[in-house]
Structure formats: structure tokens, C-alpha cells
Design a protein around this motif. Sequence first.
Motif, PDB file in Angstrom:
ATOM      1  N   ASP A  82       0.818  -1.202   0.000  1.00  0.00           N
ATOM      2  CA  ASP A  82       0.000   0.000   0.000  1.00  0.00           C
ATOM      3  C   ASP A  82       0.855   1.256   0.000  1.00  0.00           C
ATOM      4  OD1 ASP A  82      -2.358  -1.604   2.181  1.00  0.00           O
ATOM      5  OD2 ASP A  82      -2.416  -1.390   0.006  1.00  0.00           O
ATOM      6  N   VAL A  83       2.018   1.182   0.627  1.00  0.00           N
ATOM      7  CA  VAL A  83       2.889   2.350   0.737  1.00  0.00           C
ATOM      8  C   VAL A  83       4.252   1.996   0.178  1.00  0.00           C
ATOM      9  CG1 VAL A  83       3.943   4.021   2.286  1.00  0.00           C
ATOM     10  CG2 VAL A  83       1.656   3.153   2.781  1.00  0.00           C
ATOM     11  N   TYR A  84       4.594   2.634  -0.914  1.00  0.00           N
ATOM     12  CA  TYR A  84       5.902   2.410  -1.516  1.00  0.00           C
ATOM     13  C   TYR A  84       6.354   3.717  -2.144  1.00  0.00           C
ATOM     14  CZ  TYR A  84       9.539   0.893  -4.747  1.00  0.00           C
ATOM     15  OH  TYR A  84      10.713   0.771  -5.433  1.00  0.00           O
ATOM     16  N   VAL A  85       7.554   4.149  -1.798  1.00  0.00           N
ATOM     17  CA  VAL A  85       8.153   5.332  -2.400  1.00  0.00           C
ATOM     18  C   VAL A  85       9.335   4.866  -3.240  1.00  0.00           C
ATOM     19  CG1 VAL A  85       9.362   7.507  -1.982  1.00  0.00           C
ATOM     20  CG2 VAL A  85       7.432   6.852  -0.520  1.00  0.00           C
ATOM     21  N   PRO A  86       9.293   5.094  -4.547  1.00  0.00           N
ATOM     22  CA  PRO A  86      10.398   4.656  -5.408  1.00  0.00           C
ATOM     23  C   PRO A  86      11.719   5.336  -5.035  1.00  0.00           C
ATOM     24  CG  PRO A  86       8.456   5.224  -6.690  1.00  0.00           C
ATOM     25  CD  PRO A  86       8.204   5.710  -5.299  1.00  0.00           C
ATOM     26  N   ASP A  87      12.812   4.789  -5.551  1.00  0.00           N
ATOM     27  CA  ASP A  87      14.118   5.395  -5.309  1.00  0.00           C
ATOM     28  C   ASP A  87      14.139   6.816  -5.878  1.00  0.00           C
ATOM     29  OD1 ASP A  87      14.897   3.021  -4.239  1.00  0.00           O
ATOM     30  OD2 ASP A  87      16.272   2.470  -5.854  1.00  0.00           O
ATOM     31  N   PRO A  88      14.490   7.798  -5.068  1.00  0.00           N
ATOM     32  CA  PRO A  88      14.576   9.164  -5.594  1.00  0.00           C
ATOM     33  C   PRO A  88      15.901   9.419  -6.310  1.00  0.00           C
ATOM     34  CG  PRO A  88      15.085   9.150  -3.251  1.00  0.00           C
ATOM     35  CD  PRO A  88      14.740   7.729  -3.624  1.00  0.00           C
ATOM     36  N   VAL A  89      15.873  10.350  -7.241  1.00  0.00           N
ATOM     37  CA  VAL A  89      17.088  10.800  -7.922  1.00  0.00           C
ATOM     38  C   VAL A  89      17.412  12.189  -7.381  1.00  0.00           C
ATOM     39  CG1 VAL A  89      18.147  11.406 -10.124  1.00  0.00           C
ATOM     40  CG2 VAL A  89      16.575   9.458  -9.985  1.00  0.00           C
ATOM     41  N   ILE A  90      18.565  12.310  -6.725  1.00  0.00           N
ATOM     42  CA  ILE A  90      18.938  13.541  -6.036  1.00  0.00           C
ATOM     43  C   ILE A  90      19.956  14.322  -6.855  1.00  0.00           C
ATOM     44  CG2 ILE A  90      19.793  14.502  -3.862  1.00  0.00           C
ATOM     45  CD1 ILE A  90      17.316  12.741  -3.568  1.00  0.00           C
ATOM     46  N   SER A  91      19.732  15.619  -6.982  1.00  0.00           N
ATOM     47  CA  SER A  91      20.711  16.487  -7.631  1.00  0.00           C
ATOM     48  C   SER A  91      20.656  17.860  -6.973  1.00  0.00           C
ATOM     49  CB  SER A  91      20.445  16.594  -9.142  1.00  0.00           C
ATOM     50  OG  SER A  91      19.121  17.029  -9.399  1.00  0.00           O
ATOM     51  N   SER A  92      21.631  18.688  -7.285  1.00  0.00           N
ATOM     52  CA  SER A  92      21.695  20.009  -6.671  1.00  0.00           C
ATOM     53  C   SER A  92      20.655  20.937  -7.282  1.00  0.00           C
ATOM     54  CB  SER A  92      23.091  20.616  -6.852  1.00  0.00           C
ATOM     55  OG  SER A  92      23.317  20.940  -8.213  1.00  0.00           O
ATOM     56  N   LEU A  93      20.370  22.023  -6.584  1.00  0.00           N
ATOM     57  CA  LEU A  93      19.385  22.985  -7.088  1.00  0.00           C
ATOM     58  C   LEU A  93      19.827  23.646  -8.388  1.00  0.00           C
ATOM     59  CD1 LEU A  93      18.169  24.774  -3.834  1.00  0.00           C
ATOM     60  CD2 LEU A  93      16.923  23.131  -5.223  1.00  0.00           C
ATOM     61  N   SER A  94      21.129  23.604  -8.653  1.00  0.00           N
ATOM     62  CA  SER A  94      21.614  24.202  -9.901  1.00  0.00           C
ATOM     63  C   SER A  94      21.185  23.389 -11.116  1.00  0.00           C
ATOM     64  CB  SER A  94      23.138  24.313  -9.879  1.00  0.00           C
ATOM     65  OG  SER A  94      23.731  23.023  -9.827  1.00  0.00           O
ATOM     66  N   GLY A  95      20.831  22.109 -10.875  1.00  0.00           N
ATOM     67  CA  GLY A  95      20.373  21.265 -11.972  1.00  0.00           C
ATOM     68  C   GLY A  95      21.419  21.009 -13.019  1.00  0.00           C
ATOM     69  N   THR A  96      22.688  20.868 -12.586  1.00  0.00           N
ATOM     70  CA  THR A  96      23.788  20.703 -13.539  1.00  0.00           C
ATOM     71  C   THR A  96      24.344  19.287 -13.540  1.00  0.00           C
ATOM     72  OG1 THR A  96      25.339  21.491 -11.828  1.00  0.00           O
ATOM     73  CG2 THR A  96      24.484  23.118 -13.404  1.00  0.00           C
ATOM     74  N   LEU A 113       5.989   7.910 -10.548  1.00  0.00           N
ATOM     75  CA  LEU A 113       6.525   6.567 -10.377  1.00  0.00           C
ATOM     76  C   LEU A 113       5.647   5.728  -9.450  1.00  0.00           C
ATOM     77  CD1 LEU A 113      10.343   7.323 -10.161  1.00  0.00           C
ATOM     78  CD2 LEU A 113       9.176   6.084 -11.986  1.00  0.00           C
ATOM     79  N   VAL A 114       5.049   6.377  -8.451  1.00  0.00           N
ATOM     80  CA  VAL A 114       4.124   5.662  -7.572  1.00  0.00           C
ATOM     81  C   VAL A 114       2.936   5.145  -8.381  1.00  0.00           C
ATOM     82  CG1 VAL A 114       2.458   5.930  -5.685  1.00  0.00           C
ATOM     83  CG2 VAL A 114       4.788   6.804  -5.426  1.00  0.00           C
ATOM     84  N   VAL A 115       2.414   5.979  -9.275  1.00  0.00           N
ATOM     85  CA  VAL A 115       1.294   5.549 -10.121  1.00  0.00           C
ATOM     86  C   VAL A 115       1.744   4.437 -11.064  1.00  0.00           C
ATOM     87  CG1 VAL A 115      -0.353   6.256 -11.899  1.00  0.00           C
ATOM     88  CG2 VAL A 115       0.136   7.783  -9.985  1.00  0.00           C
ATOM     89  N   LEU A 116       2.928   4.579 -11.655  1.00  0.00           N
ATOM     90  CA  LEU A 116       3.429   3.533 -12.539  1.00  0.00           C
ATOM     91  C   LEU A 116       3.518   2.190 -11.816  1.00  0.00           C
ATOM     92  CD1 LEU A 116       6.299   5.321 -14.516  1.00  0.00           C
ATOM     93  CD2 LEU A 116       4.145   4.473 -15.443  1.00  0.00           C
TER      94      LEU A 116
END
Length: 293
Positions: A82-96, A113-116
Motif C-alpha cells: 500500500d505504501v511504496y516510495v520509489p528510489d529518488p534521484v537527487i541532484s543540486s538545485l543548480s540542476g547541472t 513513479l508511484v502511479v506507474l
Amino acid sequence: MTDDELLAQRFEEHRSHLRAVGYRMLGSLSEADDAVQEAWLRLSRSDADAVENLGGWLTTVVGRVCLDMLRSRTSRREDPLDVYVPDPVISSLSGTDPEAEALVTDSVGLAMLVVLDTLAPAERLAFVLHDMFAVPFDEIAPIVGKSVAATRQLASRGRRRVGEAPVPDPDLARQREVVDAWIAASRGGDFDALLSLLDPDVVLRVDGGVLAAATTKLVHGAENVAGQAITYQRFAPLARLALVNGTVGMVAAPEGKALSVMSLAIVGGKVVRIDILTDPERLARLDLAALGD
């Protein structure tokens, strides 16, 4: 350069694309890497010279591998998660970070991704390969063992479900204003301030994983979500702004050790979805290098 070295070089040219396919299919970075590695093994055992379109061939191979992995994953589950959070992709606010950007283009947020993850494996494959990577239905049909018409229907059903995922406001500066306000309210345990930032139908997911299942929860409604202020208050002093799947979120990682990752889907200036990953086993595998020291 030997033939093997040349083949490996050609494969590496497609790796980031293949990893993006695997991530959308599986919602897991480690499993996506496993799928890509399996594609390399299959390529190395094949007659690569006979492959006219290497990128297309590899894409369908990764699709097949992911489909098998999804089917195996589904068969192992005695009860639906019922509760699953996919692996997040982390990057800096600069988006570089080009690698992160390749993984989360097309607004592949955690909410999507939760819907998928709620789709049947064949629906997910048909939707992801066709709608996200423009693979023709006549190439997808043999993978799922369906006719072209039936494969179109699979993708259509997936498309309708994915349409339920919130589409975050594109303005990162506006997102940051809301997240900054959230952090301030959390630090002070200000229920009314938190409530003012939430959509009435907001949904909160907290995935603590197997090792901390007691912390896993699914909460609906603004008052109930704001009532979880103690949860946010615990991590707020450690919160560091970052891009989480391309939108402004928070990472609590004192001394480089991730304790939580929070993604907020903000629509019309209000938070409509909150996804928090606190699973220590999966957090330990996250790459936080893009955040710097």
C-alpha cells in the motif's frame, strides 16, 4: 581496439538511455542497473554485427528484462504494498547533473513513479516504451505476447492511470518559496502554517522499509497530514534543499549519511503530494555526490 572493446564502447554510448528505461520501468536505481548489466551480457553473447539498430535492440532487451523482473516482483508479494516510495534521484538545485537529468526528463517525479507502480507489468511496459521512448507498438507486442491492437490497449490503460499523477508547477523559484515556508513551519511545529500550505486532498506517503516498517504510513487530508508535524519537525533542522526527481525537495543527510528524502508535489502553490523515504537500507545506496559537501 579489439572487437570486444569496440562493442563495449558502443554499449556505453547507450548506457544512460538504458538506465532511464530501467528506472521508469522499475522505480529502483539498483534494479535498473541490474537490467542494464543483463542487457550487456546478452549483447556480448549475441551476433552484434547482425543488429542494425543497436539502440533500439538494447531498449527492447532492457524492456524484456524489466518485464520479467516486474512479474517476479509481483509473484513474490503476498499482499500488495500500500505504501511504496520509489528510489529518488537527487541532484543540486543548480540542476547541472547530466546523469540525473537523463534519468528524470519527461517530469518523472516520484508521484508519477508511484502511479506507474500500480500498473500491471505489461501495461507499464507498453506505456513506458511507447509513450516515453517512442518504441513502435509492433516492436512492443512480441515482448508482451499480445497483438498490436491489444498492446495499444495496454498502453492506453496505463496512460489513463498515469494521468492521475499530479503535474507539479514548473517554476522552481515558486516551488522553493513553498518548500522554504514548509521548513520554517516544520521547525516551529506550526500546525496552522503547515495547514495553509496543503491542498485539502493532500496525500502523504512515508516508506520506512522492512527494517523500520513501524514508520511506514499513508495519510490523507490536509488536517491529518499537518498533524504529522512531529515527523517533519524531527528532520527539519537537518533539511537541505535539493532537486528530488527534478522538483524542489529536501534531503536530511548529516555528515553525508541520508536519514530521509522528502519530495513535495506542488500544484497551484499548494502541496498535493508528499513522498518521504526513510528506508535506511535504500537510503544508504543513494548517490548524494551531486549535493557537494
